[in-house]
Design a protein around this motif. Structure first.
Motif, mmCIF file in Angstrom:
data_model
loop_
_atom_site.group_PDB
_atom_site.id
_atom_site.type_symbol
_atom_site.label_atom_id
_atom_site.label_comp_id
_atom_site.label_asym_id
_atom_site.label_seq_id
_atom_site.Cartn_x
_atom_site.Cartn_y
_atom_site.Cartn_z
ATOM 1 N N SER A 1 79.632 16.303 -78.480
ATOM 2 C CA SER A 1 78.408 15.971 -77.725
ATOM 3 C C SER A 1 78.586 15.625 -76.478
ATOM 4 C CB SER A 1 78.026 14.639 -78.731
ATOM 5 O OG SER A 1 76.831 13.859 -78.179
ATOM 6 N N PRO A 2 77.470 15.646 -75.700
ATOM 7 C CA PRO A 2 77.458 15.451 -74.236
ATOM 8 C C PRO A 2 77.305 13.940 -74.306
ATOM 9 C CG PRO A 2 75.430 16.249 -74.966
ATOM 10 C CD PRO A 2 76.305 16.390 -76.134
ATOM 11 N N MET A 3 76.981 13.136 -75.039
ATOM 12 C CA MET A 3 76.652 11.699 -74.758
ATOM 13 C C MET A 3 78.200 10.757 -74.312
ATOM 14 S SD MET A 3 73.528 10.964 -77.626
ATOM 15 C CE MET A 3 72.949 9.875 -76.347
ATOM 16 N N LEU A 4 77.914 10.054 -73.613
ATOM 17 C CA LEU A 4 78.906 9.324 -73.068
ATOM 18 C C LEU A 4 80.111 8.703 -73.724
ATOM 19 C CD1 LEU A 4 77.213 7.392 -70.005
ATOM 20 C CD2 LEU A 4 78.373 9.513 -69.804
ATOM 21 N N ARG A 5 79.465 8.309 -75.131
ATOM 22 C CA ARG A 5 80.459 7.834 -75.895
ATOM 23 C C ARG A 5 81.119 8.698 -76.702
ATOM 24 N NH1 ARG A 5 75.218 7.007 -77.687
ATOM 25 N NH2 ARG A 5 74.306 7.749 -79.819
ATOM 26 N N HIS B 1 84.240 22.183 -74.848
ATOM 27 C CA HIS B 1 82.856 22.800 -74.983
ATOM 28 C C HIS B 1 82.015 21.561 -75.246
ATOM 29 C CE1 HIS B 1 84.902 26.705 -75.447
ATOM 30 N NE2 HIS B 1 85.677 26.304 -76.386
ATOM 31 N N LYS B 2 80.759 21.378 -74.702
ATOM 32 C CA LYS B 2 79.877 20.451 -74.646
ATOM 33 C C LYS B 2 78.807 21.136 -75.263
ATOM 34 C CE LYS B 2 80.124 18.883 -70.318
ATOM 35 N NZ LYS B 2 79.670 18.208 -69.100
ATOM 36 N N ASP B 3 78.140 20.459 -76.546
ATOM 37 C CA ASP B 3 77.031 21.106 -76.966
ATOM 38 C C ASP B 3 75.675 20.101 -77.039
ATOM 39 O OD1 ASP B 3 75.248 22.516 -78.933
ATOM 40 O OD2 ASP B 3 76.975 23.156 -80.072
ATOM 41 N N GLU B 4 74.758 20.282 -76.539
ATOM 42 C CA GLU B 4 73.594 19.358 -76.711
ATOM 43 C C GLU B 4 72.877 19.075 -78.060
ATOM 44 O OE1 GLU B 4 71.927 17.764 -74.211
ATOM 45 O OE2 GLU B 4 73.224 18.287 -72.582
ATOM 46 N N ARG B 5 73.036 20.157 -78.982
ATOM 47 C CA ARG B 5 72.623 20.001 -80.216
ATOM 48 C C ARG B 5 73.381 19.078 -81.136
ATOM 49 N NH1 ARG B 5 73.544 26.447 -81.164
ATOM 50 N NH2 ARG B 5 75.491 26.057 -80.219
ATOM 51 N N LEU B 6 74.654 18.598 -80.630
ATOM 52 C CA LEU B 6 75.505 17.755 -81.408
ATOM 53 C C LEU B 6 75.185 16.297 -80.888
ATOM 54 C CD1 LEU B 6 78.975 19.195 -81.494
ATOM 55 C CD2 LEU B 6 77.255 19.123 -83.289
#
Length: 207
Positions: free
Chosen positions: A54-58, A75-80
């Motif tokens: 997930s792209p979120m900081l945590r 790999h960063k995935d906005e859907r996660l």
């Protein structure tokens, strides 16, 4: 079609700064305790060929640390991203229960039919997570993969694997901080088969 086995380890982020709350899209980084929880959740015997996050900081900060350590693609995935809890975000469960207890109880009883006020519909959340899940099964087939994500995301993936109705997908699975799940995906000429191999903290899984 050649036979292939893909192994996914899913790990929920550790405690964020600010402690437990309905955080959703609120983008807090890990606390010091959260960093320790995540590092404790990784064993010396772990091996991954790729990491998805997930792209979120945590999630992404720890995922990047691991990718650098192992020298594997990240790999960063906005859907996660986690589900958006709308007006409940930034509030503790106790606070929401005190002021909006009936709607909160309805959400946990049947999230598919009860969207948090101003939040994301659970079916929309499920659709984007499952879309991501199937994408990475195809994209990283035959590899050992780590996915760093959120409690809600893990619930949606496990529900897909075990054919759990969306109505029961939230309340039916506990996902504490730094919880790990292992899913094995086998593909052959007979089709694709998904199996939940393990779920829990690293200590519980290895004891």
């Amino acid at each position: 079609m050649s036979d292939q086995t893909t192994v996914f380890d899913l790990i929920r982020h550790g405690e964020p700064e600010g402690g437990p709350m309905y955080r959703g899209s609120k983008d807090d980084p890990l606390s010091a305790a959260g960093w320790q929880q995540m590092r404790d959740a990784v064993a010396e015997t772990d091996h991954w060929d790729a990491i998805v996050t997930s792209p979120m900081l945590r999630c992404v900060h720890f995922a990047r640390e691991l990718a650098d350590r192992y020298g594997v693609p990240l790999h960063k995935d906005e859907r996660l991203r986690e589900i958006n809890f709308g007006k409940w975000e930034g509030r503790t469960a106790e606070d929401v229960m005190a002021s909006d207890g009936e709607r909160l109880s309805q959400f946990w009883a049947n999230p598919a039919a009860n969207t948090p006020p101003g939040g994301e519909a659970t079916r929309d959340f499920n659709n984007r997570v499952v879309e991501s899940w199937h994408h990475w099964q195809h994209e990283l087939a035959g590899q050992n993969v780590l996915i760093v994500c959120h409690g809600g995301v893990i619930r949606m993936i496990v529900a897909d694997v075990m054919n759990i109705p969306l109505e029961h997908a939230f309340a039916g699975l506990m996902t504490p901080y730094a919880c790990r799940s292992r899913i094995q995906v086998n593909t052959s000429e007979h089709g694709r088969f998904q199996s939940l191999a393990a779920h829990g903290t690293l200590r519980a899984l290895t004891s």
